[in-house]
Enzyme design. Structure first.
Site, mmCIF file in Angstrom:
data_model
loop_
_atom_site.group_PDB
_atom_site.id
_atom_site.type_symbol
_atom_site.label_atom_id
_atom_site.label_comp_id
_atom_site.label_asym_id
_atom_site.label_seq_id
_atom_site.Cartn_x
_atom_site.Cartn_y
_atom_site.Cartn_z
ATOM 1 N N ASP A 92 -18.875 -53.554 -31.851
ATOM 2 C CA ASP A 92 -18.277 -53.853 -33.172
ATOM 3 C C ASP A 92 -18.536 -55.311 -33.566
ATOM 4 O O ASP A 92 -18.817 -55.615 -34.727
ATOM 5 C CB ASP A 92 -16.764 -53.622 -33.118
ATOM 6 C CG ASP A 92 -16.436 -52.151 -32.905
ATOM 7 O OD1 ASP A 92 -15.273 -51.761 -33.104
ATOM 8 O OD2 ASP A 92 -17.348 -51.396 -32.524
ATOM 9 N N ALA A 93 -18.440 -56.221 -32.589
ATOM 10 C CA ALA A 93 -18.569 -57.658 -32.889
ATOM 11 C C ALA A 93 -19.942 -57.956 -33.498
ATOM 12 O O ALA A 93 -20.064 -58.740 -34.441
ATOM 13 C CB ALA A 93 -18.369 -58.477 -31.627
ATOM 14 N N GLU A 94 -20.971 -57.257 -33.003
ATOM 15 C CA GLU A 94 -22.331 -57.507 -33.523
ATOM 16 C C GLU A 94 -22.435 -56.971 -34.951
ATOM 17 O O GLU A 94 -22.949 -57.615 -35.851
ATOM 18 C CB GLU A 94 -23.391 -56.852 -32.634
ATOM 19 C CG GLU A 94 -24.801 -57.180 -33.126
ATOM 20 C CD GLU A 94 -25.907 -56.750 -32.182
ATOM 21 O OE1 GLU A 94 -25.599 -56.550 -30.989
ATOM 22 O OE2 GLU A 94 -27.045 -56.621 -32.647
ATOM 23 N N SER B 156 -12.110 -23.155 -56.973
ATOM 24 C CA SER B 156 -11.185 -23.198 -55.831
ATOM 25 C C SER B 156 -11.305 -21.884 -55.066
ATOM 26 O O SER B 156 -11.824 -20.900 -55.579
ATOM 27 C CB SER B 156 -9.761 -23.394 -56.335
ATOM 28 O OG SER B 156 -9.523 -22.463 -57.364
ATOM 29 N N GLU C 20 -15.841 -22.257 -41.305
ATOM 30 C CA GLU C 20 -15.671 -23.720 -41.264
ATOM 31 C C GLU C 20 -14.192 -24.066 -41.192
ATOM 32 O O GLU C 20 -13.361 -23.344 -41.764
ATOM 33 C CB GLU C 20 -16.257 -24.355 -42.542
ATOM 34 C CG GLU C 20 -17.735 -24.112 -42.720
ATOM 35 C CD GLU C 20 -18.249 -24.615 -44.060
ATOM 36 O OE1 GLU C 20 -17.494 -25.253 -44.814
ATOM 37 O OE2 GLU C 20 -19.433 -24.355 -44.349
ATOM 38 N N LYS D 5 -10.960 -25.722 -42.416
ATOM 39 C CA LYS D 5 -10.575 -26.116 -43.786
ATOM 40 C C LYS D 5 -9.866 -27.477 -43.697
ATOM 41 O O LYS D 5 -8.697 -27.564 -43.364
ATOM 42 C CB LYS D 5 -9.649 -25.066 -44.398
ATOM 43 C CG LYS D 5 -9.366 -25.318 -45.879
ATOM 44 C CD LYS D 5 -8.633 -24.146 -46.535
ATOM 45 C CE LYS D 5 -8.371 -24.393 -48.003
ATOM 46 N NZ LYS D 5 -7.518 -25.576 -48.278
ATOM 47 N N ARG E 24 -12.286 -33.577 -57.770
ATOM 48 C CA ARG E 24 -12.468 -32.233 -58.348
ATOM 49 C C ARG E 24 -11.824 -32.183 -59.735
ATOM 50 O O ARG E 24 -12.378 -31.618 -60.668
ATOM 51 C CB ARG E 24 -11.813 -31.177 -57.459
ATOM 52 C CG ARG E 24 -11.991 -29.740 -57.926
ATOM 53 C CD ARG E 24 -10.860 -28.830 -57.433
ATOM 54 N NE ARG E 24 -10.823 -28.742 -55.982
ATOM 55 C CZ ARG E 24 -11.357 -27.750 -55.280
ATOM 56 N NH1 ARG E 24 -11.999 -26.791 -55.893
ATOM 57 N NH2 ARG E 24 -11.257 -27.707 -53.963
ATOM 58 N N LYS F 5 -17.411 -17.970 -45.276
ATOM 59 C CA LYS F 5 -18.406 -17.859 -46.344
ATOM 60 C C LYS F 5 -19.498 -16.891 -45.938
ATOM 61 O O LYS F 5 -19.946 -16.897 -44.784
ATOM 62 C CB LYS F 5 -19.063 -19.228 -46.603
ATOM 63 C CG LYS F 5 -18.087 -20.313 -46.977
ATOM 64 C CD LYS F 5 -18.762 -21.685 -47.038
ATOM 65 C CE LYS F 5 -17.728 -22.730 -47.353
ATOM 66 N NZ LYS F 5 -18.288 -24.094 -47.395
HETATM 67 N N1 LIG Z 1 -11.436 -28.010 -47.444
HETATM 68 C C1 LIG Z 1 -12.557 -27.601 -46.841
HETATM 69 O O1 LIG Z 1 -12.804 -27.939 -45.690
HETATM 70 C C2 LIG Z 1 -13.507 -26.732 -47.595
HETATM 71 C C3 LIG Z 1 -13.256 -26.463 -48.947
HETATM 72 C C4 LIG Z 1 -14.162 -25.654 -49.659
HETATM 73 C C5 LIG Z 1 -13.960 -25.333 -51.061
HETATM 74 O O2 LIG Z 1 -12.966 -25.781 -51.702
HETATM 75 C C6 LIG Z 1 -14.927 -24.454 -51.701
HETATM 76 C C7 LIG Z 1 -14.774 -24.057 -53.034
HETATM 77 C C8 LIG Z 1 -15.735 -23.213 -53.580
HETATM 78 F F1 LIG Z 1 -15.594 -22.818 -54.847
HETATM 79 C C9 LIG Z 1 -16.826 -22.769 -52.851
HETATM 80 C C10 LIG Z 1 -16.969 -23.166 -51.517
HETATM 81 C C11 LIG Z 1 -16.027 -23.995 -50.953
HETATM 82 O O3 LIG Z 1 -16.197 -24.369 -49.635
HETATM 83 C C12 LIG Z 1 -15.287 -25.145 -48.995
HETATM 84 N N2 LIG Z 1 -15.531 -25.413 -47.691
HETATM 85 C C13 LIG Z 1 -14.673 -26.181 -46.986
HETATM 86 N N3 LIG Z 1 -14.969 -26.419 -45.663
#
Ligand SMILES: NC(=O)c1cc2c(=O)c3cc(F)ccc3oc2nc1N
Length: 327
Positions: A34-36, A83, A113, A115, A136, A286
């Site tokens: 960190d110092a560098e 959303s 994933e 959230k 957003r 997804k």
């Molecule tokens: N909070 C999150 O970690 C997160 C949020 C969204 C979204 O809000 C989201 C909204 C959409 F219309 C489409 C994909 C999305 O994918 C997302 N993927 C994530 N990992």
């Protein structure tokens, strides 16, 4: 040192600091102590003070925050930021999977994933340079918070390629930083933040970037927002491409062949969510194939090809003058 030498030294320092920053904040693998890093940052700050014409918009010195704004400018999202629909049970997830298979009579695989419980933002890069960041907002119009987002060390000011791209992700405050911030607020007799999400949102809503710069905010990118054709076939490829460009993506994302594997992933994170050093409030599932996402499309406010499984609210026991309430 003459102006030419100063310019060369400034360019050398900029490249070094962005490389060190990428390894430290994005790859979580520091190259130098960190110092560098701090010494080189101080040297560049002094050089830019002595030769103001050397300061570029993507100089790492913007990480400490520029002058305060009078107000935030409204910005329109070229592609609306929608959303996610919610699922609250295994049955809801199986219903989601069934609806998908009714619409797509082919094999469907998923990406799961974590959230991240933070604030959704959009980042725009032009020729590989970070030029605009926005909240957003209502999905169509957000606020320009570019100067605050430039202080988030894990947001690269320059990508590895000089591409035009808009990406979306979640800015969050790690748990430890949240606790430290609230300790400081308590000592100063100030109102505390209720949770890391509010702390991250509150930090990004500061008009003075020097405040945001001290809040140790972080980000995970999870989508390419623009609809430019890039020949990517799956969401997994999109995540890898963002990572190659130097964008921070979450290492826990997982390819799932079918809904059974999705349910296993969800169950494992219901159990292990507290092992993370940041807060999550669910799992996002997804459809992986981008042409299948296209086929499924959107409802008025949400994609049909994604859903958010929300964790059950954690049993929180609070005491009110000695009376124990469990909510
Ligand atoms: N909070 C999150 O970690 C997160 C949020 C969204 C979204 O809000 C989201 C909204 C959409 F219309 C489409 C994909 C999305 O994918 C997302 N993927 C994530 N990992």
């Amino acid at each position: 040192m003459d102006a030419k030498e100063a310019q060369e030294r400034a360019e050398e320092l900029r490249n070094l600091l962005e490389k060190y920053g990428h390894h430290y904040y994005v790859l979580d693998a520091p190259l130098v102590p960190d110092a560098e890093y701090d010494a080189k940052m101080q040297e560049l700050i002094k050089l830019e003070e002595e030769y103001p014409e050397l300061k570029t918009s993507d100089s790492p010195t913007v990480r400490i925050g520029g002058p305060p704004l009078d107000a935030f400018v409204k910005v329109r999202h070229d592609v609306p930021m929608m959303s996610l629909g919610n699922a609250f049970s295994e049955q809801d997830l199986r219903d989601f999977d069934r609806r998908i298979h009714q619409a797509i009579n082919k094999e469907v695989s998923y990406i799961c994933e974590l959230k991240i419980d933070g604030l959704a933002v959009s980042l725009t890069y032009e020729n590989g340079r970070f030029v605009r960041g926005a909240t957003r907002g209502d999905g169509t119009t957000g606020e320009d918070i570019t100067s605050n987002l430039k202080t988030v060390r894990s947001i690269p000011l320059r990508l590895q390629e000089e591409v035009n791209m808009e990406v979306r992700g979640e800015v969050f405050m790690p748990k430890y930083s949240f606790e430290r911030l609230n300790d400081a607020k308590e000592k100063a007799g100030e109102v505390l933040f209720a949770n890391p999400r509010n702390a991250a949102a509150g930090s990004l809503r500061q008009l003075d970037p020097k405040i945001a710069a001290k809040r140790n905010l972080d980000i995970y990118l999870y989508a390419i927002g623009d609809d430019k054709g890039r020949g990517l076939k799956t969401h997994q490829e999109a995540l890898s491409y963002m990572k190659e460009l130097g964008l921070k993506t979450n290492p826990e994302s997982k390819y799932c062949d079918d809904i059974e594997e999705v349910l296993e992933y969800v169950k494992s994170w219901v159990e292990h969510r507290n092992d993370l050093n940041y807060e999550i409030d669910g799992i996002v599932i997804k459809v992986n194939d981008l042409s299948q996402q296209q086929e499924l499309g959107f409802t008025a406010k949400s994609p049909r090809w994604a859903i958010a499984y929300k964790f059950p609210a954690e049993e929180v026991v609070t005491t009110l003058e000695g009376i124990t309430l469990s909510v």
